[in-house]
Design a protein around this motif. Sequence first.
Motif, PDB file in Angstrom:
ATOM      1  N   VAL A 102       0.830  -1.205   0.000  1.00  0.00           N
ATOM      2  CA  VAL A 102       0.000   0.000   0.000  1.00  0.00           C
ATOM      3  C   VAL A 102       0.865   1.255   0.000  1.00  0.00           C
ATOM      4  N   VAL A 103       1.943   1.237   0.785  1.00  0.00           N
ATOM      5  CA  VAL A 103       2.772   2.435   0.950  1.00  0.00           C
ATOM      6  C   VAL A 103       3.766   2.609  -0.194  1.00  0.00           C
ATOM      7  N   ALA A 104       4.049   1.555  -0.954  1.00  0.00           N
ATOM      8  CA  ALA A 104       5.146   1.589  -1.927  1.00  0.00           C
ATOM      9  C   ALA A 104       4.931   2.647  -3.009  1.00  0.00           C
ATOM     10  N   VAL A 105       3.762   2.654  -3.629  1.00  0.00           N
ATOM     11  CA  VAL A 105       3.539   3.564  -4.756  1.00  0.00           C
ATOM     12  C   VAL A 105       3.531   5.035  -4.328  1.00  0.00           C
ATOM     13  N   PRO A 106       2.814   5.432  -3.260  1.00  0.00           N
ATOM     14  CA  PRO A 106       2.942   6.840  -2.841  1.00  0.00           C
ATOM     15  C   PRO A 106       4.356   7.225  -2.438  1.00  0.00           C
ATOM     16  N   LEU A 107       5.115   6.288  -1.862  1.00  0.00           N
ATOM     17  CA  LEU A 107       6.506   6.587  -1.520  1.00  0.00           C
ATOM     18  C   LEU A 107       7.329   6.841  -2.770  1.00  0.00           C
ATOM     19  N   VAL A 108       7.128   6.031  -3.799  1.00  0.00           N
ATOM     20  CA  VAL A 108       7.854   6.227  -5.057  1.00  0.00           C
ATOM     21  C   VAL A 108       7.442   7.541  -5.713  1.00  0.00           C
ATOM     22  N   ALA A 109       6.147   7.863  -5.685  1.00  0.00           N
ATOM     23  CA  ALA A 109       5.678   9.110  -6.293  1.00  0.00           C
ATOM     24  C   ALA A 109       6.257  10.330  -5.581  1.00  0.00           C
ATOM     25  N   VAL A 110       6.263  10.306  -4.246  1.00  0.00           N
ATOM     26  CA  VAL A 110       6.808  11.422  -3.480  1.00  0.00           C
ATOM     27  C   VAL A 110       8.305  11.555  -3.713  1.00  0.00           C
ATOM     28  N   THR A 111       9.017  10.432  -3.719  1.00  0.00           N
ATOM     29  CA  THR A 111      10.466  10.469  -3.968  1.00  0.00           C
ATOM     30  C   THR A 111      10.777  10.996  -5.353  1.00  0.00           C
ATOM     31  N   ASN A 112       9.990  10.586  -6.348  1.00  0.00           N
ATOM     32  CA  ASN A 112      10.200  11.062  -7.712  1.00  0.00           C
ATOM     33  C   ASN A 112      10.015  12.578  -7.798  1.00  0.00           C
ATOM     34  N   THR A 113       8.989  13.102  -7.132  1.00  0.00           N
ATOM     35  CA  THR A 113       8.760  14.549  -7.147  1.00  0.00           C
ATOM     36  C   THR A 113       9.895  15.302  -6.466  1.00  0.00           C
ATOM     37  N   ALA A 114      10.324  14.815  -5.299  1.00  0.00           N
ATOM     38  CA  ALA A 114      11.392  15.492  -4.561  1.00  0.00           C
ATOM     39  C   ALA A 114      12.705  15.475  -5.333  1.00  0.00           C
ATOM     40  N   VAL A 115      13.056  14.327  -5.914  1.00  0.00           N
ATOM     41  CA  VAL A 115      14.315  14.229  -6.664  1.00  0.00           C
ATOM     42  C   VAL A 115      14.275  15.095  -7.907  1.00  0.00           C
ATOM     43  N   SER A 116      13.136  15.131  -8.596  1.00  0.00           N
ATOM     44  CA  SER A 116      13.014  15.985  -9.787  1.00  0.00           C
ATOM     45  C   SER A 116      13.194  17.452  -9.426  1.00  0.00           C
ATOM     46  N   TYR A 117      12.605  17.875  -8.305  1.00  0.00           N
ATOM     47  CA  TYR A 117      12.763  19.274  -7.888  1.00  0.00           C
ATOM     48  C   TYR A 117      14.210  19.581  -7.524  1.00  0.00           C
ATOM     49  N   LEU A 118      14.861  18.679  -6.801  1.00  0.00           N
ATOM     50  CA  LEU A 118      16.251  18.925  -6.405  1.00  0.00           C
ATOM     51  C   LEU A 118      17.175  18.984  -7.623  1.00  0.00           C
ATOM     52  N   ASN A 119      16.934  18.121  -8.614  1.00  0.00           N
ATOM     53  CA  ASN A 119      17.749  18.178  -9.835  1.00  0.00           C
ATOM     54  C   ASN A 119      17.524  19.483 -10.585  1.00  0.00           C
ATOM     55  N   ALA A 120      16.268  19.905 -10.709  1.00  0.00           N
ATOM     56  CA  ALA A 120      15.991  21.169 -11.390  1.00  0.00           C
ATOM     57  C   ALA A 120      16.605  22.343 -10.634  1.00  0.00           C
ATOM     58  N   ARG A 121      16.569  22.299  -9.310  1.00  0.00           N
ATOM     59  CA  ARG A 121      17.157  23.373  -8.517  1.00  0.00           C
ATOM     60  C   ARG A 121      18.668  23.413  -8.694  1.00  0.00           C
ATOM     61  N   GLN A 122      19.299  22.235  -8.739  1.00  0.00           N
ATOM     62  CA  GLN A 122      20.749  22.197  -8.920  1.00  0.00           C
ATOM     63  C   GLN A 122      21.155  22.725 -10.288  1.00  0.00           C
ATOM     64  N   LYS A 123      20.390  22.373 -11.329  1.00  0.00           N
ATOM     65  CA  LYS A 123      20.713  22.882 -12.665  1.00  0.00           C
ATOM     66  C   LYS A 123      20.523  24.396 -12.742  1.00  0.00           C
TER      67      LYS A 123
END
Length: 447
Positions: free
Chosen positions: A391-412
Amino acid sequence: MVRTPRWIGRVGAGLAELGERLEERRAASERQHEARHHDAEEESVAAVGHPPPGEEAPTATARPEPVTAVPWGVRVAAEAGWRLLVLAGALWVVMQALGAVRLVVFSFAAALLITALLQPTVARLRRHGVPRGPATALTAIFGFVCLGLIGWFVVWQVTANFGDLSRQLQGGTEQMKRWLLHSPFHVTEKQIDQISHKLSDSISRNTDKITSLGLQGVTVLAEIITGMLLTVFCTLFLLYDGRRVWNWVLKLVPAAARPAVAGAGPRAWRTLTAYVHGTVIVAFIDAVFIGIGIFFLGVPLAVPLAVFVFVFSFVPLVGAVVSGALAVVVGLVTQGVFTALMVLAVVLAVQQIEGHVLQPFILGRAVRVHPLAVILSVAAGGLIAGIGGAVVAVPLVAVTNTAVSYLNARQKAAARHQPLPGTVGAEAAARTSPQDEAPDESGSWPP
């Protein structure tokens, strides 16, 4: 005739004798030099090995350092390998620690999901002038009362229809037995009786195991009650004081990374909120249409089965298959093969509408997770932590994907427009606090 003095003759004889002695000393010195050179050559030959006959002895050379003799690719692989081993060991320690307090972890995760579902209601009440305390209390009471009523309704329906269901199960079993006797599988009545006798014997022999399973069920029930209480308390505190909890979490982050984490947090929370709301809407639509379909087909316990469809829909892909299979089995045992096939057709039709219409329209781009990532995350979560992990796996992956995408965009963006140290832009960036990047209380973050 002129005579030569004797002393001249003696001088000449002495000079001749002195010359002979010098020659002898020179010859002895050359022999000693040749002997020392020969000894040095023998030592070098002994160090590198005796040369084959007819070849010259190789000269001794200095050996390279062992590090320089290892290829570059092997050295890089070794460096990455031991770092990966360290990370794997740290991850294993973290997983063991979380496994030791699994009940607390699952309770907090459930509280986060429930908070994501109820927090917009608290925000709407706050916008209409309701204080935070009453808004939190009203929302929590309404939400938990609804959940309690749903659970009570399911139990009531099951107990009320248990007698009819047992009679229909007996009739369905007899019908299945007659179908097997006349089927092309050539099953005889003796074979069916043998199977039933083996089942009864196995149940009687495993009475102790069944009793132990009952005792384990009591322990599991106590853990479920404890987890529910923890979930209720965590949900109340997150709804009422979520901003302060988030600011406390930010204080644990190093100061250099605090602005980036403060920016990634609200976006991750909005993704979780969108996922929970979209999943609830899709699960409700699935439950309503499947429940209506099996109700008109005459399958008993249509409403409890619809509730099961709603609950299992929170497990992506796998939940829909399990709940649909349960409805088909109930239709097969109680109404026969034709009804079971019709129930299967209804379930497949609703799931196709869900996958191609409801999911893209309701969730949209809020949750950008590839179907392969969904399948792998659900499988990994189920293997690691069972149903709760799935149950927790998919929301965890979705949240992690959003956070990592934002951090990469911020670094660029920082790499393209990074202000020089000591400038006005750098001082303004240094003075930015975590609260400056979070929306106000009317938004969706923090709870």
